[in-house]
Design an enzyme around this catalytic site. Structure first.
Site, short mmCIF file in Angstrom:
data_model
loop_
_atom_site.label_atom_id
_atom_site.label_comp_id
_atom_site.label_asym_id
_atom_site.label_seq_id
_atom_site.Cartn_x
_atom_site.Cartn_y
_atom_site.Cartn_z
N ASP A 122 0.84 -1.18 0.00
CA ASP A 122 0.00 0.00 0.00
C ASP A 122 0.87 1.23 0.00
OD1 ASP A 122 -2.68 -0.44 -0.17
OD2 ASP A 122 -2.83 -1.14 1.90
N THR A 178 -19.42 14.02 -1.68
CA THR A 178 -19.11 15.28 -2.39
C THR A 178 -17.62 15.40 -2.71
OG1 THR A 178 -18.69 16.42 -0.30
CG2 THR A 178 -20.95 16.48 -1.13
N ARG A 179 -16.80 14.73 -1.92
CA ARG A 179 -15.34 14.78 -2.05
C ARG A 179 -14.82 16.22 -2.04
NH1 ARG A 179 -12.95 11.87 -6.52
NH2 ARG A 179 -14.80 12.31 -7.74
N ASP A 194 -9.17 -5.38 2.18
CA ASP A 194 -7.96 -6.08 1.72
C ASP A 194 -8.12 -7.60 1.79
OD1 ASP A 194 -6.45 -3.81 1.23
OD2 ASP A 194 -5.76 -3.68 3.32
N SER A 217 -14.55 19.79 0.87
CA SER A 217 -14.86 20.36 2.16
C SER A 217 -14.77 21.88 2.00
CB SER A 217 -13.90 19.84 3.23
OG SER A 217 -12.60 20.31 2.96
#
Lengths: 689, 580
Positions: A314, A388-389, A529, A391
């Site tokens: 990762d 919404t992704r 995972d 802020s």
């Protein structure tokens, strides 16, 4: 516990217990599992019987010689047993520590998973899968489980050796609790996920004890080869009797080779060094895993780790530090950079994420914009959501947003604005450099871009280079877009990357590599995972991870350190290398032993064969005894090597092989010539034979 | 050693080396079923044969079916050959009116020829009818060679294929081996041999008066009889000699094999027959590399063979040239420039030792000199080459699959030493392979050791020994080693046409052959079913000088550790006695 239990290779407590164990292990029922050592034990019994018989009849050879050979054969078996007991000893000590934390505790069984439900006090060992228990401050968690309600800090030092408490809470990636750990504050409702005897601690105990130790695939293959060699040598030595009977007639002097000599030669020739140390090497390998704070579910997994071709890692937390940091404000055309910094700071004031904090800090350090009190401004914070992704803040009719490019683009379009062309260029440029662009907009106006940079962990590049030298390909997995991913990949020095990774994409990637014949390792901690972990050949789950991840993996890293895989690979390789080198050494030894024993055995029949006694050993008896003693002592001398393992250096296969052939092949031919000669000199100096 | 002798040996090795690639390439085409020089001519014949015998050439076999086909095919061949010998007095083409061959000798010879050993307990020109020679022994020369080649090709397919359940079709592999490789080469070679004066007829033996009469002394009575005429044997020799050399069979048409002028008349014939011994086994290494798609792997094995072969050959040559006083008393001919006892003056020491080394390196077993008469060390070279397990060139097919078995052992130990599950040519070598590898090394060794162990103590065994002392031990040692490794050359000096030796050696040959073939096919099947692992930088390369050195080490050590005790009591003791 494991950290504290780190003991030196030689600890007097362990050694004295190993002495006792090695005598108990003389039982033929135990030895028969190790064909090479079984043959030695049979030889010991036969020579002992011959010695006893020599009191009643003339056996035609020195009684002292027979008893010495017999004793040293017994020592050979004992030394091999001792090596194994030493290897097991450390595991046993650790198992005892673990057992104490497993001891039965009282548990509050809940009739239903609610805080106020009726509780009954039960013994922890009666808990079954699916039961719910309540644990409060000061309680020991009775068994493995998953938090269904509550937040608490838990001391997991019994498992990890780490004394700082960790937070466990329901939902998310921190919901797994382990039996035997201690609740330090607050309370939890835990759903039990393991039946008695199957808990994590139980598995740890059985692993460190080696109770469930099964031979690994390569160990089985090597055992077969060693058994084959043993049979060949058995025939090669036993047939010496008829050969010598014939030769005695042909040369008309001397006597046929005696049983003692045949047994001595046989034991010297069969690969006792590796045969005696083989199980110790395996146990010690598992032990090294525990020292590294990794719990492997099977020896097979440890061995497979040495074969890994591809390593999936990762990005976040493994290759880069968990948090990205703002490093630059890039204004849109016609916007002052200070304006951008000001607005960006406003948008981030209430944003407590590390990224948000870094924006505020950058605005202050680069443009001297001081922190403001968001409540005094009467602003309303709009938190980030996966939907919404974005802020931002709403204040005084201003709507400030920051977020991913496409999210902001969509927002601006809805506001009736136009997304400027130059911003797209900036965004792409930022991404290409491996940073994450965050677009800042106020209403329908796009003000500019914040560059968020991934910080690659120090030293990680060198570790990847090391892996490359081992022949392992590293692949970074990230949710970033391909441009960012490529840049980070180049920065970190990984060989390849998988961008915009979904659980399906990870699974597909692993299958593709496996389809191409490669062995894949990965680390993971999240529930998402789990499928990929289950598919990977070597799957290391973080102990901090979810129950699902831990169950899918075949190893658990108690330190939750994703780069641990490198150590695991090294241990796996070390295990195989130690077996290979000792096999080579063992077989190479035979050359010298032939030169010691054959002339001694045949010199009575053909005196000319004395010329083969190139070591100039004193007498036939001392020559044979020296070879037997060397054969026994070499096992003792190699115990440290078997337990520590042959050092692995990532050099590439060819160089590694050359070094090992030189040391253990060539060394294996030369060393016994010297050793046998020295022992023979001592025997003749003592003047006993 | 003379420079002339070394020059001849050098020339031989160069010509051999030059021929390896073209022939190896051609054989790869044949086994891959691709078009080649002879396709236009032979493909219709191949199809016709399949139609006649009901072979569906596209049908593939699992390793078990393949093994069954090999065993059944050889069993039928053995029974046929046995009956042919037992009934030859009733059958045509028996101008000398030879009687039926005895049961034990027929058994021995039948096993000998199906196993590509061609050990001969009998004398050809005084035992076998022309029909037995042609329809029995000659045919088996082709079939046993083709069997070995087919098994090798099946093993190669095990490396090439992945996730597969089949390893080819035995009938097709055998047919192609004979039709495209053995038959064309034999035809060409036969014609060349005939041109050199090797006989090829069906006439009865000729009797001619001797120019100078002599007397025969009968042992041990000492009775003398005058001899004034000589019987000169004939027969279809050339055609059989071609395949006996090419197919590493080695069974002579005549008793003294290629030392006989009608079998090996001229220096050129000798050179070509020598060449034929190693030609196919050496070229198959290139075929192997070609078929697996990495010719370096084939060259590596071939180089390994040469590196072991050449020093042993030179040791043999040297030992026959060096002046050992004890030998001088045996052989007055030392003045000739070497130990000439048991050697043809036509060939001299260099060509005799070259032949001895080549014929024992390959599992050919034909001889042009008597190994029994070599100096102790000179005789130990052929013996040691046998003890290496017939993998230095070895039999057609069988030599290379034996070498691959040793390569697997090497890969296993070396692979562990680099910290990975051992791999060879992209296939993981695991417990099943090691089990089969161990069996195929173990069983022939056990057969040799037990056989000798029995023969040197039982009365029937020691009765046949001609020489006393350590040399007598070498004779028995040589016989068992030669048979169990399917070489077939004899040290001579041991009377082996007795029921005891015929039976025990017959079983040695049988076990020695099939205890390797069955494990090899099992390995082929297991490998074919595995995934192909692509090579990376952590993979052990198996074509480098380092690997070759380690492989040589393993080969020598495995053989030496098994046989050093017997070598000490045989040739080594004899040598040390002689130089004392």
């Amino acid at each position: 516990m494991t950290r504290k239990a780190k003991k030196g290779l030689f600890d007097w407590g362990l050694i004295s217990r190993a002495f006792v164990d090695s005598v108990i292990k003389l039982s033929p029922l135990y030895q028969i599992r190790k064909p090479v050592m079984f043959v030695v034990e049979v030889g010991s019994v036969l020579t002992t019987m011959l010695f006893v018989y020599s009191f009643f009849a003339d056996i035609g050879e020195s009684q002292l010689f027979v008893v010495m050979v017999s004793l040293w054969l017994w020592f050979t078996v004992l030394f091999a047993n001792f090596a194994e007991s030493m290897a097991e000893g450390r595991g046993k000590a650790q198992a005892e520590t673990l057992r104490s934390s497993r001891s039965d505790v009282k548990a509050r069984l809940l009739s239903s998973p609610q805080r106020d439900a009726k509780t009954t006090m039960v013994v922890s060992s009666t808990l079954k899968k699916g039961d719910h228990v309540l644990v409060e401050t000061g309680d020991v968690i009775p068994s493995d489980g998953e938090v269904v309600e509550g937040v608490a800090s838990v001391n997991e030092s019994a498992i990890t050796g780490e004394s700082a408490p960790v937070i466990r809470e329901s939902g998310g990636d921190r919901s797994a609790v382990t039996g035997g750990t201690l609740v330090v504050s607050d309370w939890l409702i835990v759903r039990i996920t393991a039946n008695p005897g199957e808990t994590f601690i139980d598995r740890m105990i059985s692993m460190v004890e080696g109770a469930k130790r099964q031979k690994t695939p390569n160990e089985i293959a090597l055992d077969i080869l060693l058994a084959g060699l043993t049979i060949v040598f058995l025939l090669a030595t036993v047939t010496i009797v008829p050969f010598s009977i014939f030769s005695v007639k042909a040369s008309s002097h001397g006597a046929p080779v005696s049983v003692t000599v045949v047994i001595a030669l046989l034991v010297c020739l069969i690969p006792t060094t590796i045969g005696g140390l083989l199980s110790s090497i395996g146990i010690a390998g598992m032990d090294r895993m525990i020292q590294a704070n990794v719990i492997a579910m099977s020896g097979r997994a440890v061995e497979a780790a040495g074969d890994i071709d591809v390593l999936l890692l990762d990005k976040t937390g493994t290759i880069t530090l968990g948090n990205r940091q703002a490093t630059e404000f890039i204004p849109a055309k016609g916007v002052d950079v200070r304006t951008l910094a000001d607005v960006a700071q406003l948008a981030s004031l209430a944003d407590e994420t590390p990224e948000g904090r870094s924006i505020v800090i950058l605005a202050k350090t680069d443009y001297g914009i001081r922190e403001r009190d968001i409540h005094a401004l009467g602003a309303r914070f709009i938190p980030f959501s996966a939907h919404t992704r974005m802020s931002g803040v709403d204040m005084d009719g201003r709507e400030i947003r920051k977020g991913a490019t496409d999210a902001v683009q969509e927002y601006v379009r809805q506001q009736g604005g136009v997304f400027p062309i130059d911003i797209i260029g900036i965004v792409e440029e930022v991404a290409r450099q491996g940073a994450t662009p965050l677009v800042v907009a106020e209403g329908k106006r796009v003000l500019g871009v914040i560059r968020l940079k991934d910080i690659v962990k120090g030293g990680i590049k060198e570790r990847f280079a090391e892996l490359r030298r081992m022949g392992i390909k590293t692949i970074m997995i990230t949710g970033d877009n391909p441009l960012t991913a490529a840049a980070v990949a180049a920065d970190a020095g990984v060989d390849d990357f998988l961008a915009e990774a979904t659980p399906e994409a990870k699974l597909k990637l692993i299958r593709e590599y496996q389809g191409g014949g490669r062995l894949v390792a990965m680390t993971g901690d999240g529930t998402n995972d789990a499928p990929a972990l289950a598919q990977a050949d070597v799957a290391v789950a973080m102990n901090s991870g979810t129950q699902a991840a831990k169950e899918a993996g075949n190893m658990v890293d108690l330190d939750s350190n994703p780069t641990k895989l490198i150590e695991i690979v090294e241990i796996g390789k070390q295990l195989l290398i130690t077996r290979g080198t000792l096999t080579t050494f063992s077989i190479a030894n035979d050359v010298a032993k032939y030169f010691a024993i054959l002339p001694a055995a045949f010199v009575g029949i053909y005196p000319e064969l004395g010329m083969l006694n190139i070591m100039r050993l004193a007498t036939p008896y001392s020559a044979i005894l020296s070879a037997v003693i060397f054969n026994a002592l070499i096992i003792v001398l190699l115990i440290p090597l078997a337990l520590r393992g042959v050092k692995y250096r990532p050099l590439g296969a060819e160089a590694l092989l050359r070094n090992n052939i030189l040391v253990y092949g060539l060394g294996g031919i030369v060393v016994p010539f010297i050793g046998i000669k020295v022992i023979d000199m001592i025997i003749s100096a003592l003047n006993i034979l | 050693m003379t420079s002339n002798g070394l020059l001849q040996i050098g020339l031989y090795l160069i010509v051999l080396a030059v021929l390896i690639k073209p022939l190896g390439h051609y054989m790869a085409l044949v086994y891959e079923g691709r078009s080649n020089w002879f396709t236009a001519l032979l493909a219709p014949l191949e199809r016709l044969l399949y139609r006649i015998f009901g072979v569906r050439s596209e049908d593939e076999m699992s390793w078990k079916t393949y093994t069954f086909a090999v065993l059944a095919f050889n069993a039928v061949g053995a029974v046929f050959l046995y009956l042919l010998q037992r009934l030859q007095h009733l059958l045509p083409l028996n101008p000398q009116g030879f009687a039926a061959v005895s049961a034990d000798s027929s058994f021995n010879t039948a096993i000998s020829f199906i196993t590509n050993t061609n050990w001969q307990g009998y004398g050809g020109e005084s035992t076998m009818s022309y029909l037995t020679q042609m329809a029995g022994l000659g045919v088996q020369n082709f079939l046993s060679a083709a069997t070995g080649m087919a098994v090798l090709v099946a093993l190669i397919r095990g490396f090439i294929r992945h996730n597969a359940t089949t390893i080819g079709n035995f009938w097709v592999d055998t047919t192609r081996s004979i039709l495209y490789i053995l038959l064309p080469l034999s035809v060409i070679f036969t014609i060349v041999l005939v041109s050199q004066g090797v006989v090829q007829n069906l006439k009865p033996y000729q009797t001619t008066p001797l120019m100078q009469g002599t007397t025969a002394v009968e042992q041990p009575s000492g009775k003398t009889t005058p001899v004034n005429e000589q019987s000169i044997p004939g027969g279809p020799a050339a055609s059989q000699i071609a395949i006996k050399q090419l197919g590493t069979n080695g069974g002579g048409f005549f008793n003294v094999n290629s030392a006989y002028p009608y079998e090996n008349p001229t220096p050129l014939a000798n050179f070509l027959e020598l060449l034929a011994i190693l030609l196919i086994p050496a070229a198959l290494c290139y075929t192997f590399g070609k078929m697996i798609g990495d010719t370096r792997q084939g060259w590596a094995l071939l180089i390994t063979m040469f590196i072991i072969f050449v020093p042993l050959l030179l040791l043999c040559y040297y030992s026959e040239m060096v002046d050992i006083p004890a030998i001088k008393t045996l052989a007055a001919s030392i003045d000739y420039g070497g130990n000439m006892e048991g050697k043809e003056v036509r060939f001299g020491v260099a060509n005799s030792t070259l032949w001895a080394a080549a014929t024992t390196a390959a599992s050919n077993g034909s001889v042009n000199a008597m190994h029994d008469s070599f100096s102790p060390l000179g005789g130990m070279v052929p013996l040691f080459l046998l003890q290496l397990g017939e993998i230095i060139f070895g039999g057609v097919g069988s030599g290379l699959y034996g070498m691959i078995i040793l390569a697997l052992v090497t890969v296993f130990v070396a692979g562990l030493m680099v910290g990975r599950t051992p791999e060879y040519l992209g296939k993981k070598i695991e417990a099943f392979e090691m089990k089969m590898v161990s069996l195929s090394i173990l069983i022939p060794s056990v057969v040799i050791l037990l056989g000798i162990g029995v023969a040197v103590v039982v009365k029937a065994g020691v009765a046949g020994i001609a020489n006393p002392g350590a040399h007598g031990f070498s004779e028995i040692l040589y016989a068992f080693t030669s048979c169990a490794n399917n070489n077939g050359s004899a040290f001579a000096g041991l009377s082996v046409n007795t029921p005891f030796y015929n039976l025990i050696l017959g079983f040695a040959m049988l076990i020695g052959r099939f205890s390797v073939i069955v494990p090899v096919l099992a390995i082929a099947g297991s490998l074919a079913g595995k995934k192909l692992v692509p090579a990376g930088s952590g993979t052990l390369p198996t074509h480098t000088p380092l690997f070759i050195v380690f492989l040589i080490g393993i080969i020598i050590i495995v053989a030496a550790l098994t046989h050093l005790p017997s070598l000490s009591l045989g040739p080594i003791a004899e040598h040390l006695q002689a130089i004392k």
